[in-house]
Design a protein around this motif. Structure first.
Motif, PDB file in Angstrom:
ATOM      1  N   PRO A 122      39.830  41.524  47.432  1.00  0.00           N
ATOM      2  CA  PRO A 122      38.560  41.410  47.980  1.00  0.00           C
ATOM      3  C   PRO A 122      37.601  41.789  47.553  1.00  0.00           C
ATOM      4  N   LEU A 123      37.425  42.136  46.718  1.00  0.00           N
ATOM      5  CA  LEU A 123      35.853  42.605  45.584  1.00  0.00           C
ATOM      6  C   LEU A 123      36.483  40.998  44.583  1.00  0.00           C
ATOM      7  N   LEU A 124      37.374  40.960  43.714  1.00  0.00           N
ATOM      8  CA  LEU A 124      37.910  39.100  42.775  1.00  0.00           C
ATOM      9  C   LEU A 124      36.461  38.175  43.700  1.00  0.00           C
ATOM     10  N   ALA A 125      37.551  37.985  44.873  1.00  0.00           N
ATOM     11  CA  ALA A 125      37.381  37.504  46.135  1.00  0.00           C
ATOM     12  C   ALA A 125      35.811  36.424  46.148  1.00  0.00           C
ATOM     13  N   ALA A 126      34.934  37.797  46.490  1.00  0.00           N
ATOM     14  CA  ALA A 126      33.212  37.926  46.452  1.00  0.00           C
ATOM     15  C   ALA A 126      32.393  37.770  45.231  1.00  0.00           C
ATOM     16  N   SER A 127      32.841  37.367  44.484  1.00  0.00           N
ATOM     17  CA  SER A 127      31.876  37.642  42.670  1.00  0.00           C
ATOM     18  C   SER A 127      33.168  37.714  41.808  1.00  0.00           C
ATOM     19  N   PRO A 128      33.403  36.272  41.308  1.00  0.00           N
ATOM     20  CA  PRO A 128      34.051  36.170  39.746  1.00  0.00           C
ATOM     21  C   PRO A 128      33.657  36.889  39.218  1.00  0.00           C
ATOM     22  N   GLU A 129      32.531  37.705  38.968  1.00  0.00           N
ATOM     23  CA  GLU A 129      32.180  39.209  37.827  1.00  0.00           C
ATOM     24  C   GLU A 129      32.591  39.923  38.082  1.00  0.00           C
ATOM     25  N   MET A 130      33.050  40.418  38.712  1.00  0.00           N
ATOM     26  CA  MET A 130      33.709  41.583  39.337  1.00  0.00           C
ATOM     27  C   MET A 130      35.259  41.868  38.159  1.00  0.00           C
ATOM     28  N   ALA A 131      35.457  40.793  37.622  1.00  0.00           N
ATOM     29  CA  ALA A 131      37.062  40.714  36.627  1.00  0.00           C
ATOM     30  C   ALA A 131      36.420  41.538  35.418  1.00  0.00           C
ATOM     31  N   ARG A 132      35.183  41.882  35.512  1.00  0.00           N
ATOM     32  CA  ARG A 132      34.369  42.363  33.901  1.00  0.00           C
ATOM     33  C   ARG A 132      34.053  43.737  34.591  1.00  0.00           C
ATOM     34  N   ARG A 133      34.297  44.586  36.126  1.00  0.00           N
ATOM     35  CA  ARG A 133      34.010  45.682  36.565  1.00  0.00           C
ATOM     36  C   ARG A 133      35.222  46.314  37.010  1.00  0.00           C
ATOM     37  N   ALA A 134      35.711  47.277  35.758  1.00  0.00           N
ATOM     38  CA  ALA A 134      36.798  48.070  36.268  1.00  0.00           C
ATOM     39  C   ALA A 134      36.670  49.165  36.633  1.00  0.00           C
ATOM     40  N   LYS A 135      35.954  50.081  36.663  1.00  0.00           N
ATOM     41  CA  LYS A 135      35.142  50.954  37.678  1.00  0.00           C
ATOM     42  C   LYS A 135      35.840  50.579  39.348  1.00  0.00           C
ATOM     43  N   THR A 136      34.477  49.659  39.662  1.00  0.00           N
ATOM     44  CA  THR A 136      34.691  49.167  40.710  1.00  0.00           C
ATOM     45  C   THR A 136      35.641  48.704  41.132  1.00  0.00           C
ATOM     46  N   LEU A 137      36.652  47.613  40.329  1.00  0.00           N
ATOM     47  CA  LEU A 137      38.076  47.076  40.964  1.00  0.00           C
ATOM     48  C   LEU A 137      39.046  48.478  41.301  1.00  0.00           C
ATOM     49  N   SER A 138      39.432  49.629  39.916  1.00  0.00           N
ATOM     50  CA  SER A 138      39.990  50.770  40.061  1.00  0.00           C
ATOM     51  C   SER A 138      40.173  51.450  41.699  1.00  0.00           C
ATOM     52  N   VAL A 139      38.824  50.877  42.256  1.00  0.00           N
ATOM     53  CA  VAL A 139      38.852  51.824  44.263  1.00  0.00           C
ATOM     54  C   VAL A 139      39.800  50.875  45.201  1.00  0.00           C
ATOM     55  N   GLY A 140      39.955  49.402  44.506  1.00  0.00           N
ATOM     56  CA  GLY A 140      40.809  48.695  45.240  1.00  0.00           C
ATOM     57  C   GLY A 140      41.945  49.303  45.013  1.00  0.00           C
ATOM     58  N   ARG A 141      42.214  48.648  43.345  1.00  0.00           N
ATOM     59  CA  ARG A 141      43.081  49.162  42.767  1.00  0.00           C
ATOM     60  C   ARG A 141      44.308  50.018  43.152  1.00  0.00           C
ATOM     61  N   TYR A 142      43.212  51.462  43.417  1.00  0.00           N
ATOM     62  CA  TYR A 142      44.244  52.491  43.989  1.00  0.00           C
ATOM     63  C   TYR A 142      45.285  52.337  45.324  1.00  0.00           C
ATOM     64  N   GLY A 143      44.356  51.377  46.397  1.00  0.00           N
ATOM     65  CA  GLY A 143      46.441  51.854  47.021  1.00  0.00           C
ATOM     66  C   GLY A 143      47.172  50.980  46.485  1.00  0.00           C
ATOM     67  N   ALA A 144      47.769  49.848  45.314  1.00  0.00           N
ATOM     68  CA  ALA A 144      48.918  49.537  44.987  1.00  0.00           C
ATOM     69  C   ALA A 144      49.315  50.481  44.091  1.00  0.00           C
ATOM     70  N   THR A 145      48.884  51.828  43.353  1.00  0.00           N
ATOM     71  CA  THR A 145      48.526  52.644  42.685  1.00  0.00           C
ATOM     72  C   THR A 145      49.286  53.629  43.315  1.00  0.00           C
ATOM     73  N   ARG A 146      48.724  54.683  44.097  1.00  0.00           N
ATOM     74  CA  ARG A 146      49.376  55.494  45.457  1.00  0.00           C
ATOM     75  C   ARG A 146      49.437  55.227  46.369  1.00  0.00           C
ATOM     76  N   GLY A 147      48.428  54.168  46.928  1.00  0.00           N
ATOM     77  CA  GLY A 147      48.315  54.382  48.526  1.00  0.00           C
ATOM     78  C   GLY A 147      49.034  53.785  49.084  1.00  0.00           C
ATOM     79  N   VAL A 148      50.267  52.457  48.824  1.00  0.00           N
ATOM     80  CA  VAL A 148      50.944  51.715  48.800  1.00  0.00           C
ATOM     81  C   VAL A 148      52.414  53.149  49.547  1.00  0.00           C
TER      82      VAL A 148
END
Length: 303
Positions: A30-56
């Motif tokens: 959802p973050l990447l879909a909202a704005s392509p520039e999110m691809a450069r924001r590792a800290k923001t992306l990590s909020v979502g990626r936590y789900g794949a890393t631990r939450g699942v």
């Protein structure tokens, strides 16, 4: 006051209500879909990626321990970038549903584009799981009024995207397909209570990390009411939101509360849709979906 008695045969085995536990496995999409520039924001992306890393994994462990089969709404892109994880969810016995491909905003897509997204996502999910999805949940935004008919034509049997009822119903636009809508509600989702990011601020201008016990109280109060009136309770979780060390306990306590009643049908969305299609009559003419369909038709079907 005596308990109201739901209509006989509404749910299988004499159950008073149905409970569907659903999971939106979105991660950073959802973050990447909202704005392509999110691809450069590792800290923001990590909020979502936590789900794949631990939450699942936390959710899968709880579901396995409690013997609960669930429905996972998965963007097709997840099957491309995390095929092993998506395959493991399916192999654990959970239903996989179509949730768009890259978590697109359907507000910006016309009907042909929405269809293309659905088909692309189904192909990606089927490649990993071996089974084409039969269910759909819109990622974000509004679908075109013609999409239910398209979904029925593509072999889908259910969607779980709209909010206008607390029982399943049939989409009038899906003529002959008997496409079932299994409604969702914001108070039964984790995202409105807990999702939070500092930069960029989400939600803008306010904090939102609710009291855990108050949220659990909301969820259990709603369940008790849904059971009382014989309805379809649909919980909507996200691994990056509820898959934390503390919040996973809320999921367990809620499911233990549900399991404490022997007259509740815990089912996947697909099972609910199959039951509804096989046992329930068409919508009444005064059902809101039918009224809206007639109104939309007289207005030319615009959205």
């Amino acid at each position: 006051m005596p308990e109201p008695t739901p209509p006989t045969g509404r749910w299988p085995g004499g159950a008073r209500c149905a409970v569907v536990v659903s999971v939106d496995f979105d991660a950073e999409l959802p973050l990447l879909a909202a704005s392509p520039e999110m691809a450069r924001r590792a800290k923001t992306l990590s909020v979502g990626r936590y789900g794949a890393t631990r939450g699942v994994d936390r959710l899968l462990r709880e579901f396995a321990d409690l013997n609960v089969r669930t429905t996972w709404c998965v963007p097709g892109r997840q099957a491309e970038i995390r095929p092993d994880l998506v395959r493991r969810i399916a192999e654990a016995g959970h239903e996989i549903a179509n949730h768009g491909h890259g978590h697109e905003d359907f507000d910006h897509l016309d009907l042909p584009a929405q269809r293309a997204v659905v088909e692309r996502a189904s192909a990606a999910l089927a490649e990993v799981t071996g089974v084409p999805p039969k269910g759909f949940r819109v990622p974000t935004g509004e679908w075109d009024p013609g999409l239910p008919g398209v979904l029925a034509g593509l072999g889908f049997t259910w969607t779980s995207s709209l909010h206008g009822d607390d029982l399943p119903y049939f989409h009038p636009a899906a003529a002959g397909g008997r496409l079932v809508e299994i409604p969702v509600h914001h108070e039964l989702a984790d995202h409105p209570y807990f999702f939070f990011n500092l930069d960029p601020a989400f939600p803008a201008g306010q904090s939102r990390i609710a009291s855990y016990q108050q949220v659990l109280g909301n969820w259990t109060t709603e369940f008790d009411a849904y059971r009382r009136f014989g309805l379809a309770y649909v919980l909507r979780l996200q691994p990056e939101v509820t898959g934390t060390p503390g919040r996973i306990r809320l999921v367990r306590e809620l499911l233990e509360h549900v399991r404490g009643h022997d007259d509740v049908w815990l089912a996947t969305a697909g099972e609910v849709a199959d039951w509804w299609t096989g046992t329930q009559p068409d919508n009444r003419p005064d059902h809101p979906a039918e009224v809206f369909a007639r109104h939309a038709g007289s207005a030319g079907g615009t959205r």
